[in-house]
Motif scaffolding. Structure first.
Motif, PDB file in Angstrom:
ATOM      1  N   LYS A 423      56.916  34.310  38.277  1.00  0.00           N
ATOM      2  CA  LYS A 423      56.410  35.150  36.980  1.00  0.00           C
ATOM      3  C   LYS A 423      54.973  34.949  37.145  1.00  0.00           C
ATOM      4  CE  LYS A 423      60.054  34.516  33.934  1.00  0.00           C
ATOM      5  NZ  LYS A 423      60.332  33.699  32.512  1.00  0.00           N
ATOM      6  N   ARG A 424      54.397  33.976  37.434  1.00  0.00           N
ATOM      7  CA  ARG A 424      52.851  33.682  37.641  1.00  0.00           C
ATOM      8  C   ARG A 424      52.400  32.853  38.636  1.00  0.00           C
ATOM      9  NH1 ARG A 424      49.585  30.872  32.682  1.00  0.00           N
ATOM     10  NH2 ARG A 424      50.849  29.225  33.198  1.00  0.00           N
ATOM     11  N   VAL A 425      51.152  33.244  39.272  1.00  0.00           N
ATOM     12  CA  VAL A 425      50.433  32.587  40.211  1.00  0.00           C
ATOM     13  C   VAL A 425      49.008  32.250  39.891  1.00  0.00           C
ATOM     14  CG1 VAL A 425      49.931  34.780  41.572  1.00  0.00           C
ATOM     15  CG2 VAL A 425      49.892  32.369  42.756  1.00  0.00           C
ATOM     16  N   ILE A 426      48.611  31.075  40.021  1.00  0.00           N
ATOM     17  CA  ILE A 426      47.150  30.621  39.591  1.00  0.00           C
ATOM     18  C   ILE A 426      46.510  30.441  41.016  1.00  0.00           C
ATOM     19  CG2 ILE A 426      45.818  28.804  38.244  1.00  0.00           C
ATOM     20  CD1 ILE A 426      48.109  28.708  36.316  1.00  0.00           C
ATOM     21  N   THR A 427      45.607  31.036  41.308  1.00  0.00           N
ATOM     22  CA  THR A 427      44.532  30.869  42.354  1.00  0.00           C
ATOM     23  C   THR A 427      43.237  31.116  42.322  1.00  0.00           C
ATOM     24  OG1 THR A 427      44.594  31.744  44.608  1.00  0.00           O
ATOM     25  CG2 THR A 427      45.132  33.236  42.886  1.00  0.00           C
ATOM     26  N   SER A 428      42.531  31.310  43.330  1.00  0.00           N
ATOM     27  CA  SER A 428      41.050  31.471  42.833  1.00  0.00           C
ATOM     28  C   SER A 428      40.643  32.873  42.499  1.00  0.00           C
ATOM     29  CB  SER A 428      40.294  31.359  44.493  1.00  0.00           C
ATOM     30  OG  SER A 428      40.794  32.627  45.191  1.00  0.00           O
ATOM     31  N   ASP A 429      39.667  33.003  41.898  1.00  0.00           N
ATOM     32  CA  ASP A 429      39.308  34.369  41.187  1.00  0.00           C
ATOM     33  C   ASP A 429      38.911  35.390  42.266  1.00  0.00           C
ATOM     34  OD1 ASP A 429      37.991  35.721  38.612  1.00  0.00           O
ATOM     35  OD2 ASP A 429      36.344  35.677  39.924  1.00  0.00           O
ATOM     36  N   LYS A 430      38.515  35.024  43.443  1.00  0.00           N
ATOM     37  CA  LYS A 430      38.414  36.039  44.609  1.00  0.00           C
ATOM     38  C   LYS A 430      39.593  36.678  44.655  1.00  0.00           C
ATOM     39  CE  LYS A 430      36.993  36.716  49.202  1.00  0.00           C
ATOM     40  NZ  LYS A 430      36.302  35.774  50.493  1.00  0.00           N
ATOM     41  N   ALA A 431      40.717  36.035  45.053  1.00  0.00           N
ATOM     42  CA  ALA A 431      42.170  36.544  45.486  1.00  0.00           C
ATOM     43  C   ALA A 431      42.660  37.057  44.193  1.00  0.00           C
ATOM     44  CB  ALA A 431      42.904  35.227  45.707  1.00  0.00           C
ATOM     45  N   ALA A 432      42.430  36.910  43.216  1.00  0.00           N
ATOM     46  CA  ALA A 432      43.016  37.192  41.971  1.00  0.00           C
ATOM     47  C   ALA A 432      42.717  38.861  41.838  1.00  0.00           C
ATOM     48  CB  ALA A 432      42.821  36.679  40.803  1.00  0.00           C
ATOM     49  N   ARG A 433      41.146  38.835  41.850  1.00  0.00           N
ATOM     50  CA  ARG A 433      40.685  40.133  41.799  1.00  0.00           C
ATOM     51  C   ARG A 433      40.855  41.266  43.106  1.00  0.00           C
ATOM     52  NH1 ARG A 433      35.612  39.523  43.053  1.00  0.00           N
ATOM     53  NH2 ARG A 433      35.179  37.382  42.952  1.00  0.00           N
ATOM     54  N   GLU A 434      41.143  40.569  44.091  1.00  0.00           N
ATOM     55  CA  GLU A 434      41.593  41.452  45.242  1.00  0.00           C
ATOM     56  C   GLU A 434      43.019  41.945  45.391  1.00  0.00           C
ATOM     57  OE1 GLU A 434      41.622  41.194  50.023  1.00  0.00           O
ATOM     58  OE2 GLU A 434      40.965  39.733  49.024  1.00  0.00           O
ATOM     59  N   LYS A 436      45.414  41.857  42.220  1.00  0.00           N
ATOM     60  CA  LYS A 436      45.778  41.942  40.917  1.00  0.00           C
ATOM     61  C   LYS A 436      46.313  43.333  40.838  1.00  0.00           C
ATOM     62  CE  LYS A 436      44.116  39.841  37.444  1.00  0.00           C
ATOM     63  NZ  LYS A 436      43.167  39.162  36.460  1.00  0.00           N
ATOM     64  N   GLY A 437      47.454  43.464  40.292  1.00  0.00           N
ATOM     65  CA  GLY A 437      47.977  44.605  40.165  1.00  0.00           C
ATOM     66  C   GLY A 437      48.737  45.729  41.233  1.00  0.00           C
ATOM     67  N   LYS A 438      48.589  44.898  42.558  1.00  0.00           N
ATOM     68  CA  LYS A 438      49.303  45.294  43.411  1.00  0.00           C
ATOM     69  C   LYS A 438      50.829  45.082  43.625  1.00  0.00           C
ATOM     70  CE  LYS A 438      45.244  45.658  46.684  1.00  0.00           C
ATOM     71  NZ  LYS A 438      44.789  45.263  47.864  1.00  0.00           N
ATOM     72  N   TYR A 439      51.052  43.905  42.961  1.00  0.00           N
ATOM     73  CA  TYR A 439      52.444  43.223  43.002  1.00  0.00           C
ATOM     74  C   TYR A 439      53.056  42.927  41.640  1.00  0.00           C
ATOM     75  CZ  TYR A 439      51.634  42.918  48.172  1.00  0.00           C
ATOM     76  OH  TYR A 439      50.987  43.325  49.357  1.00  0.00           O
ATOM     77  N   ASP A 440      54.226  43.036  41.732  1.00  0.00           N
ATOM     78  CA  ASP A 440      55.000  42.642  40.128  1.00  0.00           C
ATOM     79  C   ASP A 440      55.008  41.066  39.914  1.00  0.00           C
ATOM     80  OD1 ASP A 440      56.403  43.125  37.905  1.00  0.00           O
ATOM     81  OD2 ASP A 440      58.492  43.140  38.780  1.00  0.00           O
ATOM     82  N   ILE A 441      53.940  40.686  39.804  1.00  0.00           N
ATOM     83  CA  ILE A 441      53.437  39.381  39.399  1.00  0.00           C
ATOM     84  C   ILE A 441      52.086  39.325  38.712  1.00  0.00           C
ATOM     85  CG2 ILE A 441      52.848  38.822  41.722  1.00  0.00           C
ATOM     86  CD1 ILE A 441      54.051  36.144  41.358  1.00  0.00           C
ATOM     87  N   GLU A 442      52.268  38.180  37.626  1.00  0.00           N
ATOM     88  CA  GLU A 442      51.012  38.041  36.822  1.00  0.00           C
ATOM     89  C   GLU A 442      50.073  37.027  38.099  1.00  0.00           C
ATOM     90  OE1 GLU A 442      49.273  35.938  32.878  1.00  0.00           O
ATOM     91  OE2 GLU A 442      51.246  35.788  33.343  1.00  0.00           O
ATOM     92  N   ILE A 443      49.002  37.464  38.177  1.00  0.00           N
ATOM     93  CA  ILE A 443      47.862  36.899  38.983  1.00  0.00           C
ATOM     94  C   ILE A 443      46.728  36.450  38.176  1.00  0.00           C
ATOM     95  CG2 ILE A 443      46.443  36.635  41.186  1.00  0.00           C
ATOM     96  CD1 ILE A 443      48.169  38.879  42.294  1.00  0.00           C
ATOM     97  N   VAL A 444      46.483  35.104  37.961  1.00  0.00           N
ATOM     98  CA  VAL A 444      45.565  34.482  37.130  1.00  0.00           C
ATOM     99  C   VAL A 444      44.432  33.741  38.186  1.00  0.00           C
ATOM    100  CG1 VAL A 444      44.981  32.824  35.297  1.00  0.00           C
ATOM    101  CG2 VAL A 444      47.160  34.089  35.318  1.00  0.00           C
ATOM    102  N   GLY A 445      43.299  34.290  37.921  1.00  0.00           N
ATOM    103  CA  GLY A 445      42.272  33.608  38.984  1.00  0.00           C
ATOM    104  C   GLY A 445      41.481  32.793  38.163  1.00  0.00           C
TER     105      GLY A 445
END
Length: 458
Positions: A423-434, A436-445
Motif C-alpha cells: 500500500k505505501r512506500v516511504i523513500t526520498s523526496d526526490k524519488a517520490a516526486r519522480e 508519484k502517481g505513476k503506479y497504484d501505490i502511495e509514495i511518501v517522500g
C-alpha cells in the motif's frame, strides 16, 4: 632429462623466491611459502605443446564470421539464470564455496538433470575427495536415475584424461581442482604449480573438444578461492555458492561470466532430498510473520535483475550494566553504529546505553545502503513499542547529516511493490516526486530522516 629446481612459492599471490621467507614481500601474508620442485621452462613448453590442439593464424576482423552462441539448458532455472540462460559448450565453469555449503550436491543435481535431458550424451563426474559409493549415494538421494551418468574416483590428471578420451563425455565435473595433480609436476596437491598446470591442461582439452566442464574450488578463510588468482582468470565463469551453513537458503552468484552478465543471482533451499529452487524468493523471506509485532520493517533490495523484499528486525532493550551491546546478523555492525548515531543526533533519542540487536530474516546479507531507512524505522518501532503496518516498505539511504537519499533502480522496486499489492512506500523526496502517481501505490517522500518518526506515529 628435465632439469628440476627447488623454489619457494607464496600460496596467496604466487610470489617466488629461492629461499624460505616468513613474510611474503608481495602480499604481506605470513607463513604462506611452500617448497615446490619446478621443471625448467623449456621442458614445460614441450609439455604444453603436446596438449595444444591445432594452430591459429591472425585474421582480419572483417574476415571473421560471428557464430551465434549456442546454449545448453540444464533444467535448473535458477542456475541457468546465473550463467546467462544456459551453459555454453566448451566452457570452463568454476564454482567455489565454504565446506559443507552444497557445491557437490548442486553439481550432482545439475548433472542428473543434464543426463535426463540429453540421455544420448555421456556425463562424467570425477571425484578426488569422495569414493564412488559416496557420490552414488548422494546422486540417488537427489533423485538421479540415468544410464549415462559415470562416476570416477581419481586424483591423477593423466589417468582422468585417459577416461575422458575413452568415454567422450559432453559434460564433465572435476571435484575438486585442488586435489587433482599432474605427474609432470613434482609438488604437493593443491600447490600453485599443480593448480596452474592442471587447469591449463583441462582448459585446452575441454575447449578443443567442446566439453562443458564444471570445476569445484576450495576457498580460503578470507572467502576467496584457494590457489593462485590466475585460476579465476583462466576459467570462463566464476560462481560463488553462498549462504549460512546452518540455515536453509543458498545463494548462487556469478563473479565473472564471459558469456553473460554478472548481475544475476539464483536462490535455492537446502532440503533433505537436495537443493530446491526458490521461485518466489520474496515470499520465502517474509513467511511466518507475527501480527502487530513491533521492531520489524520491510525493505526492497535488488539482486541481479530481480527485486527481493526482506524483513529487518530490531530489538532495543534497556541496559542496566553500563555500555550498550550491539549484535547484528546480515548487516555490518558499523552500519548499525552509524544509524544509532544519526538517531541520537537528529531524533534526540538516547539509544547509546541500550542493548541493540538487529537481524535480517532468512539469513540474507545486506551490503548496500538502500536499507538504511528501514533500519532506523525498525529501531524506532522497537524503542517506542509501536508496530508498523506490514504493507509499508522503506527504501532509502541515510547520510550522516540526516538527509534521505534516493537509491538506484527505484522504478523497478516500485513496480514490483505495486504488483504485490503493497500500500505505501516511504523513500526520498526526490524519488517520490519522480514516480508519484505513476503506479497504484502511495509514495511518501521525506527529506530528513527525523521526519520518519511522524510517519510512524501517524
Amino acid at each position: 632429462m628435465a632439469k628440476k629446481t627447488s623454489t619457494f612459492i607464496c600460496q596467496n599471490c604466487s610470489y617466488q623466491t629461492s629461499k624460505w621467507m616468513g613474510k611474503c614481500p608481495e602480499c604481506g601474508s605470513w607463513n604462506s611459502f611452500t617448497e615446490e620442485t619446478t621443471v625448467a621452462a623449456k621442458d614445460l613448453n614441450r609439455a604444453h605443446k603436446r596438449t595444444a590442439q591445432g594452430s591459429e593464424v591472425p585474421k582480419l576482423i572483417n574476415e571473421i564470421v560471428l557464430e551465434k552462441q549456442f546454449r545448453v539448458v540444464t533444467g535448473m532455472a535458477e542456475f541457468d539464470r546465473v550463467v546467462g540462460g544456459g551453459v555454453v559448450p566448451g566452457s570452463l565453469i568454476l564454482i567455489g564455496g565454504e565446506p559443507g555449503i552444497g557445491k557437490s550436491t548442486l553439481l550432482t543435481t545439475i548433472m542428473g538433470k543434464l543426463s535426463q535431458l540429453y540421455s544420448d550424451q555421456v556425463v562424467l563426474y570425477v571425484s578426488g575427495e569422495e569414493s564412488v559409493n559416496q557420490v552414488a549415494e548422494r546422486a540417488k538421494r537427489v533423485g538421479v536415475n540415468s544410464s549415462s551418468f559415470y562416476i570416477y574416483n581419481e586424483t591423477n590428471w593423466q589417468k582422468v584424461l585417459e577416461q575422458i578420451n575413452k568415454l567422450q563425455p559432453r559434460f564433465l565435473v572435476v571435484d575438486s581442482i585442488q586435489t587433482t595433480t599432474s605427474s609432470e609436476i613434482d609438488s604437493a596437491p593443491g600447490t600453485v604449480s599443480q593448480i596452474r598446470e592442471v587447469t591449463y591442461e583441462l582448459m585446452n582439452h575441454v575447449k578443443a573438444n567442446g566439453i562443458t566442464c564444471f570445476v569445484i574450488g576450495h576457498i580460503t578463510k578470507e572467502g576467496s578461492i584457494a590457489g593462485p588468482k590466475i585460476l579465476e582468470h583462466m576459467v570462463d565463469t566464476v560462481i560463488y555458492f553462498e549462504g549460512d551453513q546452518f540455515g536453509h537458503y543458498r545463494l548462487l552468484r556469478a563473479m565473472k561470466n564471459r558469456f553473460g552478465n554478472t548481475n544475476e543471482v539464483g536462490i535455492f533451499e537446502m532440503k533433505e532430498s537436495g537443493l530446491d529452487e526458490v521461485r518466489n524468493p520474496s515470499q520465502y523471506f517474509l513467511d511466518d510473520q507475527l501480527e502487530d509485532s513491533y521492531g520489524r520493517t520491510l525493505t526492497c533490495i535488488i539482486e541481479g535483475s530481480r527485486s527481493l523484499f526482506v524483513e529487518i528486525q530490531a530489538l532495543v532493550v534497556e541496559n542496566k550494566f553500563g555500555n550498550g551491546r550491539r549484535t547484528t546478523q546480515g548487516i555490518d555492525n558499523n552500519r548499525l553504529a552509524m544509524m544509532v548515531a544519526v538517531i541520537e543526533k537528529y531524533f534526540g533519542i538516547p539509544l547509546g546505553f541500550n542493548d541493540i540487536y538487529l537481524n535480517v530474516v532468512g539469513g540474507m546479507k545486506l551490503a548496500t545502503r538502500e536499507s538504511d531507512l528501514s533500519i532506523i524505522a525498525s529501531l524506532l518501532s522497537s524503542f517506542r513499542s509501536k508496530p508498523i503496518d506490514s504493507s509499508t516498505v522503506f527504501i532509502g539511504e541515510v547520510g550522516l547529516t540526516g538527509e534521505v537519499r534516493s537509491v538506484p533502480q527505484m522504478e523497478m522496486r516500485i513496480k514490483e511493490m505495486a504488483q504485490l499489492n503493497y500500500k505505501r512506500v516511504i523513500t526520498s523526496d526526490k524519488a517520490a516526486r519522480e514516480y508519484k502517481g505513476k503506479y497504484d501505490i502511495e509514495i511518501v517522500g521525506i527529506k530528513r530522516a527525523r521526519d520518519l518518526e511522524k510517519l510512524i506515529n501517524s
